[in-house]
Write a protein that holds these residues in place. Structure first.
Motif, PDB file in Angstrom:
ATOM      1  N   GLU A  33       0.853  -1.371  -0.284  1.00  0.00           N
ATOM      2  CA  GLU A  33       0.124  -0.181  -0.065  1.00  0.00           C
ATOM      3  C   GLU A  33       0.808   1.263   0.113  1.00  0.00           C
ATOM      4  OE1 GLU A  33      -3.274   0.583  -0.576  1.00  0.00           O
ATOM      5  OE2 GLU A  33      -3.342  -1.616  -0.749  1.00  0.00           O
ATOM      6  N   ALA A  34       1.974   1.257   0.854  1.00  0.00           N
ATOM      7  CA  ALA A  34       2.855   2.554   0.877  1.00  0.00           C
ATOM      8  C   ALA A  34       3.744   2.708  -0.435  1.00  0.00           C
ATOM      9  CB  ALA A  34       3.845   2.144   1.957  1.00  0.00           C
ATOM     10  N   ALA A  35       3.890   1.450  -1.151  1.00  0.00           N
ATOM     11  CA  ALA A  35       4.617   1.395  -2.553  1.00  0.00           C
ATOM     12  C   ALA A  35       3.438   2.107  -3.281  1.00  0.00           C
ATOM     13  CB  ALA A  35       4.859   0.275  -2.857  1.00  0.00           C
ATOM     14  N   LYS A  36       2.325   1.930  -3.462  1.00  0.00           N
ATOM     15  CA  LYS A  36       1.333   2.558  -4.298  1.00  0.00           C
ATOM     16  C   LYS A  36       1.398   4.051  -4.083  1.00  0.00           C
ATOM     17  CE  LYS A  36      -2.230  -0.316  -3.631  1.00  0.00           C
ATOM     18  NZ  LYS A  36      -3.641  -1.100  -3.650  1.00  0.00           N
ATOM     19  N   LYS A  37       1.350   4.678  -2.911  1.00  0.00           N
ATOM     20  CA  LYS A  37       1.308   5.736  -2.587  1.00  0.00           C
ATOM     21  C   LYS A  37       2.501   6.397  -3.181  1.00  0.00           C
ATOM     22  CE  LYS A  37      -1.671   5.688   1.495  1.00  0.00           C
ATOM     23  NZ  LYS A  37      -1.796   5.895   3.010  1.00  0.00           N
ATOM     24  N   ILE A  38       3.641   5.948  -3.073  1.00  0.00           N
ATOM     25  CA  ILE A  38       5.120   6.490  -3.690  1.00  0.00           C
ATOM     26  C   ILE A  38       5.042   6.426  -5.101  1.00  0.00           C
ATOM     27  CG2 ILE A  38       7.576   6.061  -3.842  1.00  0.00           C
ATOM     28  CD1 ILE A  38       7.320   4.613  -0.884  1.00  0.00           C
ATOM     29  N   ALA A  39       4.400   5.453  -5.537  1.00  0.00           N
ATOM     30  CA  ALA A  39       4.307   5.328  -7.168  1.00  0.00           C
ATOM     31  C   ALA A  39       3.353   6.545  -7.568  1.00  0.00           C
ATOM     32  CB  ALA A  39       3.954   3.967  -7.526  1.00  0.00           C
ATOM     33  N   GLN A  40       2.341   6.752  -6.901  1.00  0.00           N
ATOM     34  CA  GLN A  40       1.257   7.658  -7.432  1.00  0.00           C
ATOM     35  C   GLN A  40       2.082   9.198  -7.321  1.00  0.00           C
ATOM     36  OE1 GLN A  40      -1.895   6.771  -5.051  1.00  0.00           O
ATOM     37  NE2 GLN A  40      -2.432   5.036  -5.998  1.00  0.00           N
ATOM     38  N   LYS A  41       2.511   9.489  -6.352  1.00  0.00           N
ATOM     39  CA  LYS A  41       3.368  10.707  -6.097  1.00  0.00           C
ATOM     40  C   LYS A  41       4.509  10.939  -7.063  1.00  0.00           C
ATOM     41  CE  LYS A  41       5.208  13.682  -2.449  1.00  0.00           C
ATOM     42  NZ  LYS A  41       5.563  13.836  -1.010  1.00  0.00           N
ATOM     43  N   GLU A  42       5.139   9.963  -7.323  1.00  0.00           N
ATOM     44  CA  GLU A  42       6.501   9.865  -8.041  1.00  0.00           C
ATOM     45  C   GLU A  42       6.190   9.640  -9.690  1.00  0.00           C
ATOM     46  OE1 GLU A  42       9.745   7.922  -6.370  1.00  0.00           O
ATOM     47  OE2 GLU A  42       9.577   9.197  -4.586  1.00  0.00           O
ATOM     48  N   ASN A  43       4.946   9.178  -9.896  1.00  0.00           N
ATOM     49  CA  ASN A  43       4.568   8.914 -11.422  1.00  0.00           C
ATOM     50  C   ASN A  43       5.472   7.881 -11.701  1.00  0.00           C
ATOM     51  OD1 ASN A  43       2.747   8.968 -13.517  1.00  0.00           O
ATOM     52  ND2 ASN A  43       4.175  10.504 -14.423  1.00  0.00           N
ATOM     53  N   LYS A  44       5.275   6.737 -10.864  1.00  0.00           N
ATOM     54  CA  LYS A  44       6.340   5.477 -11.240  1.00  0.00           C
ATOM     55  C   LYS A  44       5.331   4.411 -11.536  1.00  0.00           C
ATOM     56  CE  LYS A  44      10.785   6.920  -9.377  1.00  0.00           C
ATOM     57  NZ  LYS A  44      11.841   6.872  -8.280  1.00  0.00           N
ATOM     58  N   LEU A  45       5.994   3.313 -11.933  1.00  0.00           N
ATOM     59  CA  LEU A  45       5.499   2.063 -11.998  1.00  0.00           C
ATOM     60  C   LEU A  45       5.847   1.202 -10.730  1.00  0.00           C
ATOM     61  CD1 LEU A  45       5.767   0.949 -15.807  1.00  0.00           C
ATOM     62  CD2 LEU A  45       3.926   2.202 -14.534  1.00  0.00           C
ATOM     63  N   ILE A  46       5.286   0.034 -10.493  1.00  0.00           N
ATOM     64  CA  ILE A  46       5.775  -0.784  -9.316  1.00  0.00           C
ATOM     65  C   ILE A  46       6.275  -1.877  -9.994  1.00  0.00           C
ATOM     66  CG2 ILE A  46       4.879  -1.893  -7.221  1.00  0.00           C
ATOM     67  CD1 ILE A  46       2.739   0.119  -7.296  1.00  0.00           C
ATOM     68  N   PHE A  47       7.343  -2.383  -9.339  1.00  0.00           N
ATOM     69  CA  PHE A  47       8.206  -3.628  -9.732  1.00  0.00           C
ATOM     70  C   PHE A  47       8.212  -4.554  -8.302  1.00  0.00           C
ATOM     71  CE2 PHE A  47      12.167  -6.131  -9.484  1.00  0.00           C
ATOM     72  CZ  PHE A  47      11.958  -7.226 -10.275  1.00  0.00           C
ATOM     73  N   ILE A  48       7.678  -5.858  -8.488  1.00  0.00           N
ATOM     74  CA  ILE A  48       7.731  -6.552  -7.349  1.00  0.00           C
ATOM     75  C   ILE A  48       8.430  -7.916  -7.524  1.00  0.00           C
ATOM     76  CG2 ILE A  48       6.535  -7.898  -5.575  1.00  0.00           C
ATOM     77  CD1 ILE A  48       4.195  -5.897  -5.994  1.00  0.00           C
ATOM     78  N   ASP A  49       9.621  -8.462  -6.718  1.00  0.00           N
ATOM     79  CA  ASP A  49      10.184  -9.609  -6.869  1.00  0.00           C
ATOM     80  C   ASP A  49       9.678 -10.538  -5.968  1.00  0.00           C
ATOM     81  OD1 ASP A  49      12.223 -11.648  -7.008  1.00  0.00           O
ATOM     82  OD2 ASP A  49      13.545 -10.672  -5.414  1.00  0.00           O
ATOM     83  N   LEU A  50       8.902 -11.480  -6.444  1.00  0.00           N
ATOM     84  CA  LEU A  50       8.312 -12.471  -5.445  1.00  0.00           C
ATOM     85  C   LEU A  50       9.269 -13.557  -5.459  1.00  0.00           C
ATOM     86  CD1 LEU A  50       4.409 -12.334  -6.117  1.00  0.00           C
ATOM     87  CD2 LEU A  50       5.488 -12.020  -4.226  1.00  0.00           C
ATOM     88  N   PHE A  51       9.829 -14.080  -4.070  1.00  0.00           N
ATOM     89  CA  PHE A  51      11.131 -14.691  -3.848  1.00  0.00           C
ATOM     90  C   PHE A  51      10.491 -15.694  -2.820  1.00  0.00           C
ATOM     91  CE2 PHE A  51      12.118 -11.575  -0.798  1.00  0.00           C
ATOM     92  CZ  PHE A  51      12.609 -12.244   0.064  1.00  0.00           C
ATOM     93  N   THR A  52      11.312 -16.844  -2.785  1.00  0.00           N
ATOM     94  CA  THR A  52      11.327 -17.674  -1.822  1.00  0.00           C
ATOM     95  C   THR A  52      12.612 -18.137  -1.084  1.00  0.00           C
ATOM     96  OG1 THR A  52      11.377 -19.977  -2.899  1.00  0.00           O
ATOM     97  CG2 THR A  52       9.254 -18.959  -2.569  1.00  0.00           C
ATOM     98  N   THR A  53      13.031 -18.286   0.077  1.00  0.00           N
ATOM     99  CA  THR A  53      14.075 -18.755   0.568  1.00  0.00           C
ATOM    100  C   THR A  53      14.803 -20.047   0.090  1.00  0.00           C
ATOM    101  OG1 THR A  53      13.203 -19.878   2.436  1.00  0.00           O
ATOM    102  CG2 THR A  53      13.707 -17.378   2.728  1.00  0.00           C
TER     103      THR A  53
END
Length: 322
Positions: A33-53
């Motif tokens: 949720e915080a990432a979306k707010k940052i992306a909206q403010k900075e006009n950026k996309l979001i990249f998520i690396d979904l990993f496992t250990t």
């Protein structure tokens, strides 16, 4: 002397390690949720690396690809980057369920509102992953063509208008298809614009005539609800003022443009937060102050379109065309 040498060595190593980290992708320590707010403010996309250990390719991506300097430049400039454990993190568990993830590493490329643009998975070297990132950017921003004020033309008389919905400052939803009256649609630039405020205030004078002609006037603003409240306070208007989130309505009516850089610099320095924080993003895009009349068949029956923000549809013309 010996202490000084030790201190200098530690300081140097700290700077060196910091510099090394900065070369690759900067994964931010925030939730989704915080990432979306940052992306909206900075006009950026979001990249998520979904990993496992336990995932070998995940570790190789982290070691070889995400640390690449050019990858870092590309992704840090254009994306808010998150590395999320798919099995332990709350956001990770939700994303796995939502997108039915079974392969690792998995990569989610999302727009600033968290909507999926592209999904990918598996190991990529730096050069390959750079190509993936560039393809995502092309796909995302090809939809949002930047137009100058000379390039926007506005919807024409006779054009059929697709359905749209938007909320006012109180959270009440307006949906075009549900309206049985004729709609007078007025675009404004924002509460910081004195010409807009004066015009909106003057429109209040024709409220009785609009009702008599079975017409409803709706104002479209690119500003967030708290700033729309300022519009209402300054103009004392009783009309519905809708927040055009992400400029969807302005794009639909082809009235959205990006001012010249010197104009943007002036607005940013002069208006400060009233301009920089009031809209969906910091792109500086604005609508032409146009007026459209939409008949009961959801077609444009009349319009006033003038790129000069000082020129507005006259009250007499609006009433005559109804």
């Amino acid at each position: 002397m010996f202490k000084t040498i030790i201190f200098s060595t530690i300081l140097f190593l700290g700077i060196f390690v910091s510099a090394q980290k900065e070369k690759g992708i900067n994964f931010q320590d925030v939730n989704f949720e915080a990432a979306k707010k940052i992306a909206q403010k900075e006009n950026k996309l979001i990249f998520i690396d979904l990993f496992t250990t336990w995932c070998g390719p995940c570790k190789l991506m982290k070691k070889n690809t995400f640390t690449d300097e050019k990858i870092g430049e590309l992704f840090n400039k254009n994306f808010v980057n998150l590395a999320i454990d798919a099995e332990k993190d709350k956001d990770g568990l939700q994303l796995v369920k939502k997108y039915k993830i079974v392969n690792y590493p998995s990569f989610l490329f999302l727009d600033k509102n968290g909507e999926l643009i592209q999904y990918d998975f598996g190991y990529y070297n730096a050069q390959q992953f750079s190509g993936v990132g560039m393809a995502v950017l092309d796909k995302a921003f090809s939809k949002n063509t930047v137009k100058t004020i000379d390039q926007v033309k506005g919807k024409m008389v006779g054009d059929k208008i697709a359905d749209f919905s938007a909320k006012d400052h109180l959270g009440k939803t307006f949906t075009l298809s549900k309206e049985k009256e004729k709609i007078v649609l007025v675009f404004i630039r924002g509460q910081w614009c004195p010409y807009c405020n004066k015009y909106v205030e003057s429109l209040q004078n024709i409220s009785p005539e609009l009702k008599a002609k079975n017409a409803r006037l709706v104002i479209i603003s690119p500003e967030k609800p708290e700033f729309i409240e300022k519009t209402i306070a300054k103009t004392k208007t009783d009309y519905t003022v809708l927040y055009d989130e992400d400029y969807k309505i302005a794009e639909m009516f082809d009235v959205l443009y990006t001012p010249e850089q010197k104009t943007l610099d002036f607005y940013n320095s002069r208006l400060k937060s009233d301009f920089t924080d009031s809209r969906s993003d910091n792109s500086g895009r604005l609508p032409v102050s146009a007026t459209f009349i939409i008949n009961e068949n959801k077609e444009i029956s009349w319009r006033h379109f003038n790129p000069d923000y000082k020129e507005r549809a006259s009250l007499e013309d609006i009433l005559k065309q109804l």
